[in-house]
Design a protein around this motif. Structure first.
Motif, short mmCIF file in Angstrom:
data_model
loop_
_atom_site.label_atom_id
_atom_site.label_comp_id
_atom_site.label_asym_id
_atom_site.label_seq_id
_atom_site.Cartn_x
_atom_site.Cartn_y
_atom_site.Cartn_z
N TYR A 164 0.82 -1.22 0.00
CA TYR A 164 0.00 0.00 0.00
C TYR A 164 0.85 1.27 0.00
CZ TYR A 164 -3.91 -3.10 0.56
OH TYR A 164 -4.85 -4.09 0.35
N LEU A 165 2.16 1.12 -0.20
CA LEU A 165 3.01 2.28 -0.44
C LEU A 165 2.98 2.61 -1.93
CD1 LEU A 165 6.21 1.49 1.70
CD2 LEU A 165 4.45 3.21 2.19
N PRO A 166 3.21 3.86 -2.30
CA PRO A 166 3.29 4.20 -3.73
C PRO A 166 4.39 3.37 -4.40
CG PRO A 166 3.17 6.18 -2.39
CD PRO A 166 3.36 5.04 -1.44
N ARG A 167 4.19 3.00 -5.65
CA ARG A 167 5.15 2.14 -6.34
C ARG A 167 6.55 2.75 -6.35
NH1 ARG A 167 4.98 -2.11 -10.27
NH2 ARG A 167 6.98 -2.24 -11.36
N ASP A 168 6.63 4.07 -6.59
CA ASP A 168 7.96 4.67 -6.64
C ASP A 168 8.68 4.60 -5.29
OD1 ASP A 168 6.33 6.53 -5.40
OD2 ASP A 168 7.05 8.25 -6.53
N ARG A 169 7.92 4.62 -4.21
CA ARG A 169 8.51 4.47 -2.88
C ARG A 169 9.04 3.04 -2.69
NH1 ARG A 169 11.72 5.27 1.01
NH2 ARG A 169 10.98 4.89 3.12
N VAL A 170 8.28 2.06 -3.15
CA VAL A 170 8.74 0.67 -3.06
C VAL A 170 10.00 0.47 -3.89
CG1 VAL A 170 8.13 -1.75 -3.45
CG2 VAL A 170 6.39 -0.16 -2.65
N GLU A 171 10.01 1.04 -5.09
CA GLU A 171 11.19 0.94 -5.95
C GLU A 171 12.40 1.57 -5.28
OE1 GLU A 171 9.78 2.83 -9.47
OE2 GLU A 171 8.95 0.98 -10.32
N GLU A 172 12.19 2.67 -4.59
CA GLU A 172 13.27 3.35 -3.87
C GLU A 172 13.81 2.47 -2.75
OE1 GLU A 172 13.75 7.19 -0.88
OE2 GLU A 172 12.11 7.16 -2.34
N ILE A 173 12.90 1.81 -2.02
CA ILE A 173 13.31 0.92 -0.92
C ILE A 173 14.11 -0.26 -1.47
CG2 ILE A 173 12.45 -0.70 0.82
CD1 ILE A 173 10.12 1.27 1.28
N VAL A 174 13.63 -0.85 -2.56
CA VAL A 174 14.32 -1.99 -3.16
C VAL A 174 15.71 -1.58 -3.65
CG1 VAL A 174 14.30 -3.63 -5.08
CG2 VAL A 174 12.19 -3.19 -3.79
N GLU A 175 15.79 -0.41 -4.27
CA GLU A 175 17.08 0.07 -4.77
C GLU A 175 18.05 0.34 -3.63
OE1 GLU A 175 18.96 3.70 -7.49
OE2 GLU A 175 16.79 3.46 -7.32
N SER A 176 17.54 0.89 -2.52
CA SER A 176 18.40 1.25 -1.40
C SER A 176 18.83 0.04 -0.58
CB SER A 176 17.68 2.24 -0.47
OG SER A 176 17.40 3.45 -1.14
N HIS A 177 17.90 -0.90 -0.33
CA HIS A 177 18.17 -1.98 0.61
C HIS A 177 18.25 -3.36 -0.02
CE1 HIS A 177 17.56 1.12 3.51
NE2 HIS A 177 16.26 1.20 3.33
N GLY A 178 17.88 -3.45 -1.31
CA GLY A 178 17.94 -4.73 -1.98
C GLY A 178 16.86 -5.69 -1.52
N LEU A 179 16.95 -6.93 -2.01
CA LEU A 179 16.02 -7.98 -1.62
C LEU A 179 16.81 -9.21 -1.17
CD1 LEU A 179 13.52 -7.68 -4.65
CD2 LEU A 179 13.16 -6.83 -2.32
N PRO A 180 17.51 -9.09 -0.05
CA PRO A 180 18.34 -10.21 0.40
C PRO A 180 17.50 -11.43 0.77
CG PRO A 180 18.17 -8.53 2.10
CD PRO A 180 17.57 -7.94 0.87
N ALA A 181 18.05 -12.60 0.50
CA ALA A 181 17.35 -13.85 0.81
C ALA A 181 17.59 -14.27 2.24
CB ALA A 181 17.82 -14.95 -0.14
#
Length: 273
Positions: A164-181
């Motif tokens: 429920y966050l704006p897509r650009d905010r999610v993209e920013e989070i992914v770019e900053s913190h990655g998607l570690p397993a």
């Protein structure tokens, strides 16, 4: 000389599009984080960890100690309880905590499992409040969760917020913190994550099926304001043997979404008081 040093610190590393920051404060923050991560540090150890001179490390440690943020025991510096006081102040100022706490208590009592109120800050999940149910498994990982920030993509509470966050905010989070397993089930591909977030919006709640801890499941639902903006989430987590079949897919999601509705009504009523 002090003024000149202050000005240098204030502008060092600045770019045209970045806000001014104090280098000395940034170093102090790094010192606090190093102490937290290692439990306690001495001057020489801190200097090595942060690539500082011993004199600089000593000055930062003594300054933080003098201001009550660190305490010294046997030549080592540790985090002071002043942070606890500040943290409790911040938590009690949060309407999400104040109006969510009763529902967390009740849900933990009903389910017997860990129940959490989580919010997002700087792209991470923060456990505002957590209760251990009577039949939940005792382990250090769960009990220590409020002491750490979580990545949002591998928890039910985090994914409920991301959805429920704006897509650009999610993209920013992914770019900053990655998607570690964390496990083989963790989503590590951005396209897969956005597909999952769409599915969460369609059903209104998120699942964590062994994505954070193998053999552990969770369900999380977003808590939103009248404008639809996400404030945080409510979740229940437990072993897969507890969350099976109808309980995992129907009973618990219904109970959690009911609790979320109560929290949202309380938030909305008091925002107009």
């Amino acid at each position: 000389m002090w003024v000149e040093a202050f000005e240098w610190n204030m502008t060092a590393g600045d770019t045209d599009d970045s806000p001014r920051t104090l280098k000395t404060v940034s170093v102090a923050a790094d010192v606090v984080e190093a102490v937290r991560e290692h439990g306690s540090v001495g001057v020489t150890e801190l200097a090595d960890l942060l690539d500082l001179s011993k004199s600089t490390a000593y000055i930062h440690l003594k300054t933080l100690e003098k201001n009550g943020f660190l305490v010294q025991r046997d030549g080592e510096y540790e985090i002071a309880f002043k942070f606890f006081v500040i943290g409790e102040y911040a938590r009690h100022r949060s309407p999400l905590y104040r109006y969510g706490k009763p529902e967390v208590d009740e849900l933990a009592e009903e389910t017997g499992q860990y129940t959490h109120i989580v919010t997002e800050e700087n792209g991470f999940g923060i456990n505002l409040y957590q209760v251990k149910g009577e039949t939940s498994i005792s382990d250090d990982y769960q009990s220590e969760k409020p002491q750490h920030r979580d990545h949002l993509h591998y928890t039910a509470s985090g994914k409920a917020i991301l959805a429920y966050l704006p897509r650009d905010r999610v993209e920013e989070i992914v770019e900053s913190h990655g998607l570690p397993a964390r496990t083989d089930n963790t989503i590590t591909n951005p396209d897969d994550l956005f597909a999952e977030l769409e599915a969460i919006r369609e059903r209104g709640y998120a699942y964590n099926d062994g994505e954070e801890i193998e053999g552990f499941r969770a369900i999380g639902a977003p808590i939103r304001n009248p404008k639809g903006e996400v404030l945080g989430s409510l979740s229940v987590s437990g072993p897969a043997s507890f969350m099976r079949d109808e309980r995992f897919h129907e009973d618990l999601p219904e109970r959690i979404t009911r609790a979320v509705n109560v929290i949202e009504v309380s938030l909305n009523m008091n925002s107009h008081a």
